[in-house]
Design a protein around this motif. Sequence first.
Motif, PDB file in Angstrom:
ATOM      1  N   HIS A  72       0.720  -1.278  -0.179  1.00  0.00           N
ATOM      2  CA  HIS A  72      -0.159  -0.086   0.074  1.00  0.00           C
ATOM      3  C   HIS A  72       0.773   1.362  -0.061  1.00  0.00           C
ATOM      4  O   HIS A  72       0.285   2.386   0.039  1.00  0.00           O
ATOM      5  N   ALA A  73       2.173   1.206   0.182  1.00  0.00           N
ATOM      6  CA  ALA A  73       3.022   2.307  -0.001  1.00  0.00           C
ATOM      7  C   ALA A  73       2.821   2.838  -1.404  1.00  0.00           C
ATOM      8  O   ALA A  73       2.511   2.229  -2.249  1.00  0.00           O
ATOM      9  N   PRO A  74       2.520   4.220  -1.595  1.00  0.00           N
ATOM     10  CA  PRO A  74       2.653   4.928  -2.808  1.00  0.00           C
ATOM     11  C   PRO A  74       3.769   4.653  -3.888  1.00  0.00           C
ATOM     12  O   PRO A  74       3.665   4.585  -5.031  1.00  0.00           O
ATOM     13  N   GLN A  75       4.972   4.302  -3.377  1.00  0.00           N
ATOM     14  CA  GLN A  75       6.090   4.192  -4.346  1.00  0.00           C
ATOM     15  C   GLN A  75       6.888   2.904  -3.516  1.00  0.00           C
ATOM     16  O   GLN A  75       7.036   2.916  -2.358  1.00  0.00           O
ATOM     17  N   TYR A  76       6.999   1.965  -4.303  1.00  0.00           N
ATOM     18  CA  TYR A  76       7.785   0.831  -3.953  1.00  0.00           C
ATOM     19  C   TYR A  76       8.629  -0.121  -4.824  1.00  0.00           C
ATOM     20  O   TYR A  76       8.159   0.490  -6.115  1.00  0.00           O
ATOM     21  N   PHE A  77       9.472  -0.807  -4.825  1.00  0.00           N
ATOM     22  CA  PHE A  77      10.180  -1.534  -5.482  1.00  0.00           C
ATOM     23  C   PHE A  77      10.341  -3.326  -5.482  1.00  0.00           C
ATOM     24  O   PHE A  77      10.097  -3.535  -4.087  1.00  0.00           O
ATOM     25  N   LEU A 124      14.994 -12.948  -4.488  1.00  0.00           N
ATOM     26  CA  LEU A 124      13.545 -12.328  -4.640  1.00  0.00           C
ATOM     27  C   LEU A 124      13.154 -11.385  -3.811  1.00  0.00           C
ATOM     28  O   LEU A 124      13.411 -11.938  -2.330  1.00  0.00           O
ATOM     29  N   ARG A 125      12.951 -10.044  -3.855  1.00  0.00           N
ATOM     30  CA  ARG A 125      12.391  -9.461  -3.025  1.00  0.00           C
ATOM     31  C   ARG A 125      11.304  -8.533  -3.286  1.00  0.00           C
ATOM     32  O   ARG A 125      11.539  -7.814  -4.479  1.00  0.00           O
ATOM     33  N   LEU A 126      10.258  -8.314  -2.785  1.00  0.00           N
ATOM     34  CA  LEU A 126       8.920  -7.918  -3.096  1.00  0.00           C
ATOM     35  C   LEU A 126       8.434  -6.766  -2.220  1.00  0.00           C
ATOM     36  O   LEU A 126       8.518  -7.010  -0.947  1.00  0.00           O
ATOM     37  N   GLY A 127       7.966  -5.744  -2.765  1.00  0.00           N
ATOM     38  CA  GLY A 127       7.237  -5.006  -1.822  1.00  0.00           C
ATOM     39  C   GLY A 127       8.300  -4.124  -0.919  1.00  0.00           C
ATOM     40  O   GLY A 127       7.777  -3.602   0.316  1.00  0.00           O
ATOM     41  N   LEU A 128       9.310  -3.556  -1.316  1.00  0.00           N
ATOM     42  CA  LEU A 128      10.268  -3.110  -0.606  1.00  0.00           C
ATOM     43  C   LEU A 128      10.054  -1.458  -0.511  1.00  0.00           C
ATOM     44  O   LEU A 128       9.789  -0.887  -1.709  1.00  0.00           O
ATOM     45  N   VAL A 129      10.525  -0.683   0.663  1.00  0.00           N
ATOM     46  CA  VAL A 129      10.254   0.717   0.573  1.00  0.00           C
ATOM     47  C   VAL A 129      11.681   1.240   1.017  1.00  0.00           C
ATOM     48  O   VAL A 129      12.158   0.722   2.166  1.00  0.00           O
ATOM     49  N   ASP A 130      12.698   2.006   0.231  1.00  0.00           N
ATOM     50  CA  ASP A 130      13.796   2.493   0.822  1.00  0.00           C
ATOM     51  C   ASP A 130      13.703   3.773  -0.202  1.00  0.00           C
ATOM     52  O   ASP A 130      13.874   3.883  -1.253  1.00  0.00           O
ATOM     53  N   GLU A 131      14.016   5.016   0.683  1.00  0.00           N
ATOM     54  CA  GLU A 131      13.891   6.225   0.109  1.00  0.00           C
ATOM     55  C   GLU A 131      15.151   6.454  -0.853  1.00  0.00           C
ATOM     56  O   GLU A 131      14.831   7.086  -1.876  1.00  0.00           O
ATOM     57  N   GLY A 132      16.243   6.102  -0.405  1.00  0.00           N
ATOM     58  CA  GLY A 132      17.476   6.280  -1.305  1.00  0.00           C
ATOM     59  C   GLY A 132      17.342   5.313  -2.557  1.00  0.00           C
ATOM     60  O   GLY A 132      17.588   5.812  -3.604  1.00  0.00           O
ATOM     61  N   VAL A 133      16.608   4.159  -2.595  1.00  0.00           N
ATOM     62  CA  VAL A 133      16.730   3.483  -3.985  1.00  0.00           C
ATOM     63  C   VAL A 133      15.305   4.276  -4.647  1.00  0.00           C
ATOM     64  O   VAL A 133      15.653   4.309  -5.987  1.00  0.00           O
ATOM     65  N   LEU A 134      14.333   4.452  -3.906  1.00  0.00           N
ATOM     66  CA  LEU A 134      13.309   5.399  -4.733  1.00  0.00           C
ATOM     67  C   LEU A 134      13.704   6.657  -5.340  1.00  0.00           C
ATOM     68  O   LEU A 134      13.463   7.016  -6.412  1.00  0.00           O
ATOM     69  N   SER A 135      14.720   7.276  -4.667  1.00  0.00           N
ATOM     70  CA  SER A 135      15.079   8.840  -5.225  1.00  0.00           C
ATOM     71  C   SER A 135      15.834   8.512  -6.534  1.00  0.00           C
ATOM     72  O   SER A 135      15.926   9.394  -7.312  1.00  0.00           O
ATOM     73  N   GLY A 170      21.180  -5.456   2.119  1.00  0.00           N
ATOM     74  CA  GLY A 170      21.250  -6.850   2.685  1.00  0.00           C
ATOM     75  C   GLY A 170      20.239  -7.642   2.939  1.00  0.00           C
ATOM     76  O   GLY A 170      19.299  -7.756   2.219  1.00  0.00           O
ATOM     77  N   GLY A 171      19.850  -7.773   4.408  1.00  0.00           N
ATOM     78  CA  GLY A 171      18.713  -8.708   4.608  1.00  0.00           C
ATOM     79  C   GLY A 171      17.303  -8.022   4.841  1.00  0.00           C
ATOM     80  O   GLY A 171      16.673  -8.347   5.478  1.00  0.00           O
ATOM     81  N   MET A 172      17.090  -6.893   4.309  1.00  0.00           N
ATOM     82  CA  MET A 172      16.123  -6.107   4.453  1.00  0.00           C
ATOM     83  C   MET A 172      14.740  -7.087   4.040  1.00  0.00           C
ATOM     84  O   MET A 172      14.608  -7.681   3.121  1.00  0.00           O
ATOM     85  N   CYS A 173      13.812  -7.101   4.909  1.00  0.00           N
ATOM     86  CA  CYS A 173      12.511  -7.834   4.756  1.00  0.00           C
ATOM     87  C   CYS A 173      11.630  -7.327   3.726  1.00  0.00           C
ATOM     88  O   CYS A 173      11.331  -6.050   3.578  1.00  0.00           O
ATOM     89  N   SER A 174      11.148  -8.266   2.812  1.00  0.00           N
ATOM     90  CA  SER A 174      10.057  -7.645   2.001  1.00  0.00           C
ATOM     91  C   SER A 174       8.849  -7.558   2.819  1.00  0.00           C
ATOM     92  O   SER A 174       8.601  -8.172   3.578  1.00  0.00           O
ATOM     93  N   GLY A 175       8.098  -6.824   2.143  1.00  0.00           N
ATOM     94  CA  GLY A 175       6.526  -6.838   2.598  1.00  0.00           C
ATOM     95  C   GLY A 175       6.449  -6.298   3.985  1.00  0.00           C
ATOM     96  O   GLY A 175       5.134  -6.426   4.711  1.00  0.00           O
ATOM     97  N   GLN A 176       7.346  -5.304   4.614  1.00  0.00           N
ATOM     98  CA  GLN A 176       7.155  -5.031   5.943  1.00  0.00           C
ATOM     99  C   GLN A 176       6.564  -3.726   6.082  1.00  0.00           C
ATOM    100  O   GLN A 176       5.943  -3.380   6.860  1.00  0.00           O
ATOM    101  N   ASP A 177       6.773  -2.791   4.799  1.00  0.00           N
ATOM    102  CA  ASP A 177       6.016  -1.458   4.969  1.00  0.00           C
ATOM    103  C   ASP A 177       4.965  -1.344   3.980  1.00  0.00           C
ATOM    104  O   ASP A 177       4.860  -0.921   2.774  1.00  0.00           O
TER     105      ASP A 177
END
Length: 179
Positions: A72-77, A124-135, A170-177
């Motif tokens: 549901h985040a407006p921007q994600y990857f 495979l990583r789905l539904g990630l939110v990281d402002e650095g990647v998005l910028s 690294g180990g950032m969890c998918s689907g958390q945000d």
Amino acid sequence: MTSQIEGITVLDPLQWRGWTGVVADVWHAACSPGARGEYVSRDPRLFVVLEREGSPGALKLSAGGGALPPCHAPQYFNLIPAGVPLWSEVSSPLRLRHLDIHFEAATLAARLGDEAEDGPLETLRLGLVDEGVLSLARLIAAECATSGVHSGLYGDGLTLALLIRLLRLGGMCSGQDHR
């Protein structure tokens, strides 16, 4: 990349650019209820939602045999390894502008050396939110839209910075945000 789509209309001409070991393309599409697609790339790729109009839960993705709740985040990857099919299904009208970045793994491994040893493009990583990647993704999309008014080094720098940022997740969890 191969794809099969149904109920998806491309709204604007494809905008794309290529840099060392990377091809980036920006898509703007309208999806009708029941729209679906299947996408498989021979290279690892990053799928970044830049803009979305419609219900946050309208787009459902599944990959590697498992479905995820809608992000549901407006921007994600999403980071999709080479050869892993990604399926999409749309439940209500949706407009989507997104960036696909295809990484030529062998070229990038040669450029990154030891940095690439952990195989970040193989997970495979789905539904990630990281402002650095998005910028960085927004800057790359803007470069695609302007047909490269900057030098090729600018795009190379952006895509390398993006890749390094992805390595640092690294180990950032998918689907958390999933707000």
